[in-house]
Design an enzyme around this catalytic site. Structure first.
Site, PDB file in Angstrom:
ATOM      1  N   HIS A  80      -8.558  -0.092  -0.560  1.00 32.41           N
ATOM      2  CA  HIS A  80      -8.973   0.589   1.085  1.00 32.41           C
ATOM      3  C   HIS A  80      -9.862   1.397   0.670  1.00 32.41           C
ATOM      4  O   HIS A  80      -9.138   2.853   0.252  1.00 32.41           O
ATOM      5  CB  HIS A  80      -7.519   1.122   1.718  1.00 32.41           C
ATOM      6  CG  HIS A  80      -7.028  -0.196   2.652  1.00 32.41           C
ATOM      7  ND1 HIS A  80      -5.673   0.525   3.387  1.00 32.41           N
ATOM      8  CD2 HIS A  80      -7.066  -1.080   2.429  1.00 32.41           C
ATOM      9  CE1 HIS A  80      -5.195  -0.893   4.039  1.00 32.41           C
ATOM     10  NE2 HIS A  80      -6.917  -2.075   3.526  1.00 32.41           N
ATOM     11  N   ASP A  94     -10.984   1.111   4.826  1.00 36.08           N
ATOM     12  CA  ASP A  94     -10.242   1.993   5.986  1.00 36.08           C
ATOM     13  C   ASP A  94     -10.811   3.083   6.175  1.00 36.08           C
ATOM     14  O   ASP A  94     -10.135   4.236   5.464  1.00 36.08           O
ATOM     15  CB  ASP A  94      -8.653   1.700   5.462  1.00 36.08           C
ATOM     16  CG  ASP A  94      -7.761   2.704   6.207  1.00 36.08           C
ATOM     17  OD1 ASP A  94      -7.924   2.560   7.186  1.00 36.08           O
ATOM     18  OD2 ASP A  94      -6.650   2.534   5.678  1.00 36.08           O
ATOM     19  N   ASP A 108      -5.956   2.823  -1.748  1.00 32.40           N
ATOM     20  CA  ASP A 108      -6.459   3.511   0.006  1.00 32.40           C
ATOM     21  C   ASP A 108      -6.841   4.655  -1.036  1.00 32.40           C
ATOM     22  O   ASP A 108      -5.951   5.361  -1.499  1.00 32.40           O
ATOM     23  CB  ASP A 108      -5.725   3.596   1.011  1.00 32.40           C
ATOM     24  CG  ASP A 108      -5.897   4.632   1.702  1.00 32.40           C
ATOM     25  OD1 ASP A 108      -7.111   5.296   1.398  1.00 32.40           O
ATOM     26  OD2 ASP A 108      -6.401   4.114   2.713  1.00 32.40           O
ATOM     27  N   GLU A 118       0.457  -0.880  -0.046  1.00 32.85           N
ATOM     28  CA  GLU A 118      -0.116   0.145  -0.346  1.00 32.85           C
ATOM     29  C   GLU A 118       1.048   0.995   0.093  1.00 32.85           C
ATOM     30  O   GLU A 118       1.392   1.108   1.023  1.00 32.85           O
ATOM     31  CB  GLU A 118      -0.868  -0.127   1.435  1.00 32.85           C
ATOM     32  CG  GLU A 118      -1.905   1.231   1.248  1.00 32.85           C
ATOM     33  CD  GLU A 118      -2.758   1.534   2.684  1.00 32.85           C
ATOM     34  OE1 GLU A 118      -2.398   0.544   3.107  1.00 32.85           O
ATOM     35  OE2 GLU A 118      -3.765   2.148   3.069  1.00 32.85           O
TER      36      GLU A 118
END
Ligand code: RNT
Ligand code: ZN
Length: 419
Positions: free
Chosen positions: A286, A326, A259, A226
């Site tokens: 995410h 997330d 993300d 990530e």
């Protein structure tokens, strides 16, 4: 009133309306079964975890708010996740961070963690019909500093290499236990507040660390890496930038985690999906909501999330995309935050499944751009919510806003009693 009769009536009308555009709503509902969300355990307790050290949250991430009732123990966290999951249609996964191990009050340092510390989680997940995903944790630790896996000091670097290797082993055991691959996400905050004098150096070290970490091949877990734009206190440089991990993932066949809070705010994360699908094995998401920065607000049904879901469905890539969430908001009821964010994500996917993609693509291929634009605009006001209500009803979860009272009741009976 959302009586059963009204839900059915509205659904029948919606069905006809969509059928006229070549969309089969029942097929969309069937496809919704493939959408399994990986719920992030850290929304329940503000990313605190269950280590004995009880340190502050570090690593460039922040939780704001002090709404009462955060989960303080494993049992509380499990109860909260179960409650939230009961209000979200479908079957879910739970994404655990290493600091959420069942350490039984012992001090288990990050380079000592073992699968046994997650045995009770595996059993709990099985009993609750959930699968587990995993994350190594390099923040909130005395050795976190500004650099972990990219640290020129080998004593620090090796500590984190050991930690991450152990996390992969734990993920492998989880995957084996649940007979379904465990997605292991690797995110580190490594970076620098001020302008570095050598950007290449730390990235070369990180590449070396990753190669060491990934040297062992596993069958029941999948590695995800990530990237991030910047962290608070680390504004000038992030070692694990998007270019870095995209390059690493494409070269070494690793899954890149997108993300949605980790990019420039006007950058389209949805637009990255088709490129990643061509050059990397799968995609880990995410789903988050950045407000001015990577603020991790509760996910809502906004354009960003709808665009993202649409790109995945148009690419016919549900079997290659893993949908993790997330965000961590401590200013509102935390169970409510789970439910709002999960349901919003599901709505985005349902909307995407209801898109008459064939028709739009036909217009495009014919150069009929007015028709493409007009239909895209009309789709926004089609009765998709009637299909959503049916989805909830079919899955025995509350329809519409009626889940609010369940969250309120749980707060009254459970979370408000935690001091
Ligand atoms: C931080 C990353 C990372 C964390 C969790 C806790 O910016 O998004 O994924 O949020 O691992
Ligand atoms: Zn993230």
């Amino acid at each position: 009133m959302t009586t059963e009769n009204n839900i059915n009536k509205a659904f029948e009308i919606a069905k006809e309306r969509y059928a006229a555009l070549g969309v089969d709503v029942n097929a969309a509902l069937e496809n919704m079964k493939k959408i399994s969300l990986s719920m992030h355990c850290w929304q329940a307790d503000d990313v605190s975890g269950f280590e004995n050290q009880g340190g502050d949250l570090t690593g460039g991430i922040q939780v704001t708010g002090n709404y009462p009732g955060r989960a303080r123990t494993i049992d509380e966290l499990r109860a909260d996740v179960s409650k939230a999951a009961s209000l979200i249609a479908g079957s879910h996964r739970l994404s655990l961070h290493e600091i959420y191990g069942d350490f039984q009050g012992k001090n288990v340092d990050r380079n000592e963690v073992e699968p046994v510390h997650f045995q009770s989680w595996m059993e709990w997940a099985k009993e609750n019909g959930m699968k587990l995903d995993f994350n190594s944790t390099s923040f909130s630790h005395p050795k976190s500093g500004d650099l972990t896996l990219s640290n020129p000091d080998d004593s620090i670097r090796n500590f984190w290499i050991e930690h991450t290797k152990r996390c992969r082993k734990i993920s492998e055991e989880m995957g084996k236990f649940q007979n379904d691959p465990c997605m292991m996400n690797l995110w580190i905050h490594d970076g620098s507040k001020e302008v570095p004098a050598n950007r290449l150096k730390y990235r070369a070290i990180l590449e070396k660390s990753l190669d060491e970490i990934f040297a062992t091949e596993y069958k029941n877990m999948k590695d995800c890496i990530e990237a991030k734009l910047f962290g608070i206190g680390l504004e000038s440089y992030t070692v694990g930038s998007y270019d870095f991990y995209l390059g690493y993932g494409a070269k070494k066949n690793k899954i890149v985690t997108l993300d949605t809070g980790h990019f420039h705010l006007t950058e389209s994360v949805a637009d990255k999906v088709s490129s990643l699908l061509l050059f990397t094995p799968e995609i880990m998401l995410h789903v988050s909501r950045p407000i001015r920065w990577d603020s991790d607000h509760v996910v809502i049904l906004n354009d960003d999330v709808m665009d993202l879901a649409r790109e995945i469905i148009r690419s016919n890539a549900l079997d290659r995309v893993h949908i993790g969430l997330d965000y961590f908001d401590a200013t509102i009821n935390r169970i409510g935050a789970y439910v709002v964010g999960c349901r919003a994500t599901q709505k985005a996917f349902l909307l995407a499944l209801l898109e008459p993609a064939a028709k739009l693509q036909e217009y495009e291929a014919n150069g009929q751009y007015f028709e493409r634009l007009a239909l895209q605009e009309e789709l926004k006001s089609l009765p998709w919510h009637a299909v959503w209500d049916m989805y909830c009803a079919q899955n025995d979860v509350p329809v519409g806003e009626s889940y609010m009272k369940e969250v309120q009741q749980y707060e009254k009976d459970v979370t408000s009693k935690r001091n």
